[in-house]
Design an enzyme around this catalytic site. Sequence first.
Site, PDB file in Angstrom:
ATOM      1  N   LYS A 114      -3.806  17.624  68.998  1.00 36.68           N
ATOM      2  CA  LYS A 114      -2.954  18.754  69.207  1.00 36.68           C
ATOM      3  C   LYS A 114      -1.588  18.431  68.423  1.00 36.68           C
ATOM      4  O   LYS A 114      -1.493  17.150  68.156  1.00 36.68           O
ATOM      5  CB  LYS A 114      -2.816  17.984  70.606  1.00 36.68           C
TER       6      LYS A 114
ATOM      7  N   GLU B 134      -0.350   4.506  66.306  1.00 40.29           N
ATOM      8  CA  GLU B 134       0.869   4.651  65.933  1.00 40.29           C
ATOM      9  C   GLU B 134       2.239   5.033  66.396  1.00 40.29           C
ATOM     10  O   GLU B 134       2.167   5.797  66.278  1.00 40.29           O
ATOM     11  CB  GLU B 134       0.819   5.626  64.370  1.00 40.29           C
TER      12      GLU B 134
ATOM     13  N   CYS C 207       9.850   6.463  62.446  1.00 39.30           N
ATOM     14  CA  CYS C 207       9.807   5.837  63.498  1.00 39.30           C
ATOM     15  C   CYS C 207      10.123   4.710  62.447  1.00 39.30           C
ATOM     16  O   CYS C 207      10.107   3.298  63.083  1.00 39.30           O
ATOM     17  CB  CYS C 207       7.585   5.617  63.560  1.00 39.30           C
TER      18      CYS C 207
ATOM     19  N   GLU D 110      14.533   2.381  70.693  1.00 37.22           N
ATOM     20  CA  GLU D 110      14.337   2.561  69.187  1.00 37.22           C
ATOM     21  C   GLU D 110      15.082   4.121  69.590  1.00 37.22           C
ATOM     22  O   GLU D 110      14.863   4.403  71.149  1.00 37.22           O
ATOM     23  CB  GLU D 110      13.079   3.386  68.792  1.00 37.22           C
TER      24      GLU D 110
HETATM   25  P1  NAD Z   1       6.004  11.600  71.528  1.00 37.22           P
HETATM   26  O1  NAD Z   1       5.050  10.821  72.239  1.00 37.22           O
HETATM   27  O2  NAD Z   1       6.457  12.541  73.098  1.00 37.22           O
HETATM   28  O3  NAD Z   1       4.832  12.840  71.552  1.00 37.22           O
HETATM   29  C1  NAD Z   1       3.826  12.243  70.111  1.00 37.22           C
HETATM   30  C2  NAD Z   1       2.244  13.656  71.073  1.00 37.22           C
HETATM   31  O4  NAD Z   1       1.462  13.032  71.999  1.00 37.22           O
HETATM   32  C3  NAD Z   1       3.122  14.734  71.166  1.00 37.22           C
HETATM   33  O5  NAD Z   1       2.109  16.068  70.305  1.00 37.22           O
HETATM   34  C4  NAD Z   1       2.556  15.011  72.804  1.00 37.22           C
HETATM   35  O6  NAD Z   1       2.212  16.215  73.489  1.00 37.22           O
HETATM   36  C5  NAD Z   1       1.846  13.876  73.226  1.00 37.22           C
HETATM   37  N1  NAD Z   1       1.228  13.886  74.153  1.00 37.22           N
HETATM   38  C6  NAD Z   1       2.901  12.923  74.959  1.00 37.22           C
HETATM   39  N2  NAD Z   1       2.165  12.835  76.382  1.00 37.22           N
HETATM   40  C7  NAD Z   1       0.653  12.731  76.402  1.00 37.22           C
HETATM   41  C8  NAD Z   1       0.044  12.159  77.545  1.00 37.22           C
HETATM   42  N3  NAD Z   1       0.065  11.982  78.537  1.00 37.22           N
HETATM   43  N4  NAD Z   1      -1.224  12.264  76.681  1.00 37.22           N
HETATM   44  C9  NAD Z   1      -1.911  12.576  75.680  1.00 37.22           C
HETATM   45  N5  NAD Z   1      -0.543  13.275  74.839  1.00 37.22           N
HETATM   46  C10 NAD Z   1       0.426  13.485  74.904  1.00 37.22           C
HETATM   47  O7  NAD Z   1       6.505  11.340  70.739  1.00 37.22           O
HETATM   48  P2  NAD Z   1       7.143  12.430  69.565  1.00 37.22           P
HETATM   49  O8  NAD Z   1       8.371  12.122  70.485  1.00 37.22           O
HETATM   50  O9  NAD Z   1       6.302  12.830  69.530  1.00 37.22           O
HETATM   51  O10 NAD Z   1       7.563  11.862  68.390  1.00 37.22           O
HETATM   52  C11 NAD Z   1       8.330  10.453  68.374  1.00 37.22           C
HETATM   53  C12 NAD Z   1       7.761   9.336  68.988  1.00 37.22           C
HETATM   54  O11 NAD Z   1       6.610   8.801  67.527  1.00 37.22           O
HETATM   55  C13 NAD Z   1       8.287   8.040  67.797  1.00 37.22           C
HETATM   56  O12 NAD Z   1       8.812   7.003  69.243  1.00 37.22           O
HETATM   57  C14 NAD Z   1       8.054   8.254  66.236  1.00 37.22           C
HETATM   58  O13 NAD Z   1       8.424   6.451  66.081  1.00 37.22           O
HETATM   59  C15 NAD Z   1       6.987   8.046  67.113  1.00 37.22           C
HETATM   60  N6  NAD Z   1       6.063   7.979  65.724  1.00 37.22           N
HETATM   61  C16 NAD Z   1       5.054   6.723  65.263  1.00 37.22           C
HETATM   62  C17 NAD Z   1       4.587   6.702  63.752  1.00 37.22           C
HETATM   63  C18 NAD Z   1       4.247   5.741  62.746  1.00 37.22           C
HETATM   64  O14 NAD Z   1       3.197   6.192  62.363  1.00 37.22           O
HETATM   65  N7  NAD Z   1       3.580   4.417  63.417  1.00 37.22           N
HETATM   66  C19 NAD Z   1       5.138   8.164  62.866  1.00 37.22           C
HETATM   67  C20 NAD Z   1       5.828   8.985  63.308  1.00 37.22           C
HETATM   68  C21 NAD Z   1       6.100   8.801  64.774  1.00 37.22           C
END
Ligand code: NAD
Length: 496
Positions: free
Chosen positions: A188, A262, A296, A394
């Site tokens: 997804k 992650e 991130c 963050e």
């Molecule tokens: P987010 O957590 O809002 O969304 C990430 C994904 O999770 C999306 O596909 C979203 O639809 C899904 N999601 C949200 N709620 C959910 C739930 N209840 N159940 C299942 N899936 C759900 O994150 P974002 O805003 O898309 O991305 C930014 C975040 O991602 C930042 O915190 C960043 O640090 C992190 N990030 C981490 C890495 C890493 O490698 N550690 C890499 C890139 C981004």
Amino acid sequence: MTPEKILADAQRRIDDLAPALYIGGGFVPSTSAETIEVTNPGTGARLGVAANGTAADVDAAVSAARTALPAWARTTPGARAEALFRFADVVDEHAELLAALEALNVGKSYAYATYEIPLISDCFRFMAGAARTAQAPAPGQYVAGQLSYIRREPVGVIGAITPWNFPLLMAAWKIAPALAAGNTMVLKPSVLTPLSTLVLAGLATGVLPDGVLNVVTGAGATVGRAMSHHDGIDMMALTGGVGSGRQVAAGAATTVKRVHLELGGKAPVVVFPDADLDLLVQTLIAVGYGNAGQDCGAATRVICHEDVRDRLLEALTAAARQLRSGNAAAGEEFELGPLISGAHRSRVAAMVDQARQDGARVVLGGEMPAGPGFFYPATILADVAPGTEMAREEVFGPVISVETFAAEAEALSKANDVEYGLAASVWTRDQARALRFTEELAFGSVWVNSHLSFASEMPWNGFGKSGYGRDNSAYALDDYTRTKHVMLPIGTPDGS
Ligand code: NAD
């Protein structure tokens, strides 16, 4: 072809994409007629539409993945590697289209997005090779008369959820190790950036067996939730925020599935007076403001020795003033793109306002610009107080905060004073001091005199609230396999 032409072609491709899911080797309609509007963050205008998937769509995708699993799991590592090498080639052949889609949907410049595509194909190539090098203890009689050996098996059907900042690269970091290990997948993408992942999946048709890779677009609260709770999914892998990580882990607990997370970061950049300031400033510009700070591991929390602060602020401010903003869709060249959405920009602005109230001094930026798109200026905050939100949380935006220290122990304790543990760097010419920091910094990646350099061979993973999955490297492959101990009686030559 010129970037303008490539971007126009990509837009036409988006216009031709009917809202659909990729299940069982082809595009199929969702069970719901609802769609998601996808926006170009550089203009705020509608870019395209995608299907707003449902729990029933997840059922269909899981069923396709389960059907494909036995045959894919039984292929030899060599055969899987061949398929992944072919997929890597297909990615490279479509590099322009994929980079353009990434630019249009995330708002990054086309030039920036083009750097990501070779990282994606390299990830597939590394995992293709790594699939053939599974490691385990030697078979042997660890109990007299009984032969033991280890089988490395796929975990089963993987549910993968990806974020919007690097949609394709983050998808590759999940797809490549999972498929290399013989798993099948339901993926997804973020609701904000589903388009490039759908196109990538379409490129898998005829390269990967049908059903090995399935994509369901939709919201986290519906599609993501259905995946985490699903009985037919054996493991969840998420790259995203800590809140989503908690939800996924909680959902996965209901069926006791393996979880790979992650999550966010708050990378410290510790600077000593003997650091190479020119290189540091270049690096902060590239990986503090790159992707508008939406990374991130972004180098956005500078902790510098008080003797170097003024020089650093002056040089960084001068360099940050040069950053140009622009609209990716127009093929413009720029270094500082927009934030992903209006809501995210408001969040970034609120954090800067809170920092002001907590006593930080705005050296550059800090004001929301008028005009279309979700732009926020390159911002520098000095005198950020330890323990405040800006020092610990963050931002995920183009905001570099600067704290100071007087002694090495203070630098270390400030650097480690976060709940995240993803990435960190230390800047000094003193090698012994650098080594002391590499030992004491509690982060999954630590660089000396650089920041945010990756290698497919090396793991990317966080400590603490940054999660507990490993992307990249043979460790990621391990994360997507299960070990089975097989023991059989073979006796001994003397019959004992
Ligand atoms: P987010 O957590 O809002 O969304 C990430 C994904 O999770 C999306 O596909 C979203 O639809 C899904 N999601 C949200 N709620 C959910 C739930 N209840 N159940 C299942 N899936 C759900 O994150 P974002 O805003 O898309 O991305 C930014 C975040 O991602 C930042 O915190 C960043 O640090 C992190 N990030 C981490 C890495 C890493 O490698 N550690 C890499 C890139 C981004």
